[in-house]
Design a protein around this motif. Structure first.
Motif, PDB file in Angstrom:
ATOM      1  N   ARG A   1      23.422 -26.465   5.571  1.00  0.00           N
ATOM      2  CA  ARG A   1      24.534 -26.854   4.778  1.00  0.00           C
ATOM      3  C   ARG A   1      23.482 -27.436   3.353  1.00  0.00           C
ATOM      4  O   ARG A   1      22.824 -28.688   3.095  1.00  0.00           O
ATOM      5  N   PHE A   2      23.657 -26.763   2.371  1.00  0.00           N
ATOM      6  CA  PHE A   2      23.158 -26.837   1.030  1.00  0.00           C
ATOM      7  C   PHE A   2      24.149 -27.566   0.111  1.00  0.00           C
ATOM      8  O   PHE A   2      25.252 -27.729   0.565  1.00  0.00           O
ATOM      9  N   ILE A   3      23.836 -28.012  -1.057  1.00  0.00           N
ATOM     10  CA  ILE A   3      24.679 -28.701  -1.817  1.00  0.00           C
ATOM     11  C   ILE A   3      25.896 -28.060  -1.890  1.00  0.00           C
ATOM     12  O   ILE A   3      26.061 -26.987  -2.418  1.00  0.00           O
ATOM     13  N   GLY A   4      27.084 -28.474  -1.518  1.00  0.00           N
ATOM     14  CA  GLY A   4      28.496 -28.138  -1.640  1.00  0.00           C
ATOM     15  C   GLY A   4      28.650 -26.644  -1.057  1.00  0.00           C
ATOM     16  O   GLY A   4      29.627 -26.038  -1.477  1.00  0.00           O
ATOM     17  N   GLN A   5      27.642 -26.135  -0.153  1.00  0.00           N
ATOM     18  CA  GLN A   5      27.824 -24.823   0.634  1.00  0.00           C
ATOM     19  C   GLN A   5      27.278 -24.684   1.942  1.00  0.00           C
ATOM     20  O   GLN A   5      26.342 -25.339   2.036  1.00  0.00           O
ATOM     21  N   THR A   6      27.904 -24.005   2.771  1.00  0.00           N
ATOM     22  CA  THR A   6      27.229 -23.766   4.167  1.00  0.00           C
ATOM     23  C   THR A   6      26.678 -22.300   4.182  1.00  0.00           C
ATOM     24  O   THR A   6      27.513 -21.557   3.673  1.00  0.00           O
ATOM     25  N   LYS A   7      25.493 -22.031   4.298  1.00  0.00           N
ATOM     26  CA  LYS A   7      24.922 -20.603   4.470  1.00  0.00           C
ATOM     27  C   LYS A   7      24.276 -20.690   5.547  1.00  0.00           C
ATOM     28  O   LYS A   7      24.009 -21.523   6.436  1.00  0.00           O
TER      29      LYS A   7
ATOM     30  N   HIS B   1      12.419 -24.771   1.968  1.00  0.00           N
ATOM     31  CA  HIS B   1      13.421 -24.391   0.985  1.00  0.00           C
ATOM     32  C   HIS B   1      13.445 -25.213  -0.215  1.00  0.00           C
ATOM     33  O   HIS B   1      13.511 -26.422  -0.097  1.00  0.00           O
ATOM     34  N   GLN B   2      13.532 -24.667  -1.446  1.00  0.00           N
ATOM     35  CA  GLN B   2      13.755 -25.483  -2.648  1.00  0.00           C
ATOM     36  C   GLN B   2      15.150 -25.287  -2.951  1.00  0.00           C
ATOM     37  O   GLN B   2      15.814 -24.258  -2.909  1.00  0.00           O
ATOM     38  N   VAL B   3      15.921 -26.377  -3.198  1.00  0.00           N
ATOM     39  CA  VAL B   3      17.281 -26.311  -3.521  1.00  0.00           C
ATOM     40  C   VAL B   3      17.655 -27.016  -4.700  1.00  0.00           C
ATOM     41  O   VAL B   3      17.269 -28.386  -5.084  1.00  0.00           O
ATOM     42  N   CYS B   4      18.276 -26.095  -5.949  1.00  0.00           N
ATOM     43  CA  CYS B   4      18.516 -26.802  -7.135  1.00  0.00           C
ATOM     44  C   CYS B   4      19.768 -27.786  -6.949  1.00  0.00           C
ATOM     45  O   CYS B   4      20.622 -27.005  -6.534  1.00  0.00           O
ATOM     46  N   THR B   5      19.592 -28.966  -7.468  1.00  0.00           N
ATOM     47  CA  THR B   5      20.921 -29.875  -7.419  1.00  0.00           C
ATOM     48  C   THR B   5      21.986 -29.672  -8.570  1.00  0.00           C
ATOM     49  O   THR B   5      23.180 -29.738  -8.285  1.00  0.00           O
TER      50      THR B   5
ATOM     51  N   THR C   1      20.805 -22.844  -6.508  1.00  0.00           N
ATOM     52  CA  THR C   1      19.931 -21.870  -6.215  1.00  0.00           C
ATOM     53  C   THR C   1      18.896 -22.280  -5.053  1.00  0.00           C
ATOM     54  O   THR C   1      18.694 -23.547  -5.047  1.00  0.00           O
ATOM     55  N   VAL C   2      18.946 -21.637  -4.153  1.00  0.00           N
ATOM     56  CA  VAL C   2      17.820 -21.777  -2.969  1.00  0.00           C
ATOM     57  C   VAL C   2      16.905 -20.664  -2.777  1.00  0.00           C
ATOM     58  O   VAL C   2      17.102 -19.404  -2.790  1.00  0.00           O
ATOM     59  N   THR C   3      15.731 -21.175  -2.941  1.00  0.00           N
ATOM     60  CA  THR C   3      14.460 -20.224  -2.625  1.00  0.00           C
ATOM     61  C   THR C   3      13.644 -20.785  -1.784  1.00  0.00           C
ATOM     62  O   THR C   3      13.586 -21.931  -1.240  1.00  0.00           O
TER      63      THR C   3
ATOM     64  N   THR D   1      12.584 -26.462   9.429  1.00  0.00           N
ATOM     65  CA  THR D   1      13.205 -26.106   8.069  1.00  0.00           C
ATOM     66  C   THR D   1      13.286 -27.242   7.281  1.00  0.00           C
ATOM     67  O   THR D   1      13.884 -28.493   7.631  1.00  0.00           O
ATOM     68  N   LEU D   2      12.528 -27.362   6.037  1.00  0.00           N
ATOM     69  CA  LEU D   2      12.573 -28.562   5.052  1.00  0.00           C
ATOM     70  C   LEU D   2      13.085 -28.090   3.869  1.00  0.00           C
ATOM     71  O   LEU D   2      13.072 -27.018   3.499  1.00  0.00           O
ATOM     72  N   TYR D   3      14.029 -29.085   3.300  1.00  0.00           N
ATOM     73  CA  TYR D   3      14.643 -29.155   2.262  1.00  0.00           C
ATOM     74  C   TYR D   3      14.067 -29.840   1.185  1.00  0.00           C
ATOM     75  O   TYR D   3      13.880 -31.142   1.472  1.00  0.00           O
ATOM     76  N   ILE D   4      13.667 -29.245  -0.132  1.00  0.00           N
ATOM     77  CA  ILE D   4      13.139 -30.165  -0.942  1.00  0.00           C
ATOM     78  C   ILE D   4      14.287 -29.964  -2.218  1.00  0.00           C
ATOM     79  O   ILE D   4      14.527 -28.945  -2.677  1.00  0.00           O
ATOM     80  N   TYR D   5      14.835 -31.043  -2.757  1.00  0.00           N
ATOM     81  CA  TYR D   5      16.051 -31.230  -3.710  1.00  0.00           C
ATOM     82  C   TYR D   5      15.414 -31.181  -5.029  1.00  0.00           C
ATOM     83  O   TYR D   5      14.493 -32.308  -5.231  1.00  0.00           O
ATOM     84  N   GLY D   6      15.755 -30.695  -6.015  1.00  0.00           N
ATOM     85  CA  GLY D   6      15.297 -30.967  -7.575  1.00  0.00           C
ATOM     86  C   GLY D   6      16.104 -30.110  -8.524  1.00  0.00           C
ATOM     87  O   GLY D   6      17.269 -29.628  -8.291  1.00  0.00           O
ATOM     88  N   VAL D   7      15.459 -29.717  -9.778  1.00  0.00           N
ATOM     89  CA  VAL D   7      15.941 -28.830 -10.532  1.00  0.00           C
ATOM     90  C   VAL D   7      15.257 -27.603 -10.772  1.00  0.00           C
ATOM     91  O   VAL D   7      14.120 -27.900 -11.172  1.00  0.00           O
ATOM     92  N   CYS D   8      15.798 -26.541 -10.716  1.00  0.00           N
ATOM     93  CA  CYS D   8      15.051 -25.046 -11.115  1.00  0.00           C
ATOM     94  C   CYS D   8      14.743 -25.228 -12.577  1.00  0.00           C
ATOM     95  O   CYS D   8      15.059 -25.673 -13.463  1.00  0.00           O
TER      96      CYS D   8
END
Length: 156
Positions: free
Chosen positions: A81-87, A99-103, A107-109, A134-141
Motif C-alpha cells: 500500500r503505497f501513497i494513494g495506490q495499492t500495488k 522501497h524508496q517511495v516519492c511522496t 514513484t517507487v524504486t 519489506t522496508l518503505y522509506i518515504y521522501g522526495v525523488c
C-alpha cells in the motif's frame, strides 16, 4: 532459479493447495498466476488485467481481486500500500528488500543496503517468527526535488 522454474514451483504450490483444500483448479487461477509471475516489479490490478487481455484472457475485476487474495494467503504475492495506490508483487523469488517511495509523484524504486538488511535480520523480535521484510522509506525523488527547486527559483 530461472523464471520458468519459479513459474513451475508456484504452479505446483497452487495445485497442491487447491487439491488439498478440494477447490476447483480453474483456468482463470492459473492464467492469473502465470501473468503475475510474468510481470516485472510492482503492478496494479488494472495492469494485471491488461496483461491478461493481451493474452486474450479476460477476467472480471472480482475474479482478479479474489484470486489475488488467495495468492496473498498462499504467500505467492505481496500487497503493497503505497501513497494513494495499492500495488502487488510476485513474492516467491523475491528476497527481502527496501522501497524508496516519492511522496510527491508516487514513484517507487527498490534499493539495496546490505548493512540495513543485516541489521534487520539480526534484530531479535519477541514472540514473533520473522519470515522476511519489506522496508518503505518515504521522501522526495530527485526529479521532484529538481522541479521544486526550479519553481522556487522562478518565484524569486
Amino acid at each position: 532459479m530461472t523464471k520458468d522454474a519459479v513459474k513451475r514451483k508456484v504452479r505446483d504450490i497452487l495445485t497442491h493447495y487447491l487439491e488439498h483444500s478440494r477447490y476447483r483448479k480453474t483456468p482463470e487461477r492459473y492464467a492469473i498466476l502465470d501473468a503475475v509471475y510474468s510481470m516485472d516489479g510492482h503492478f496494479t490490478l488494472e495492469e494485471l488485467g491488461e496483461k491478461l487481455e493481451t493474452r486474450h484472457f479476460r477476467v472480471s475485476r472480482a475474479t482478479l481481486y479474489n484470486t489475488m487474495k488467495l495468492f496473498i494467503e498462499l504467500r505467492l504475492v505481496v500487497r503493497h500500500r503505497f501513497i494513494g495506490q495499492t500495488k502487488y508483487e510476485a513474492s516467491l523469488d523475491n528476497k527481502d528488500h527496501i522501497h524508496q517511495v516519492c511522496t510527491i509523484c508516487g514513484t517507487v524504486t527498490e534499493i539495496e543496503s546490505p548493512s540495513l538488511t543485516e541489521s534487520i535480520m539480526n534484530t531479535r523480535l519477541r514472540r514473533f517468527r520473522k519470515d522476511g521484510f519489506t522496508l518503505y522509506i518515504y521522501g522526495v525523488c530527485s526529479v521532484c526535488q529538481a522541479r521544486i527547486t526550479r519553481m522556487n527559483h522562478q518565484t524569486k
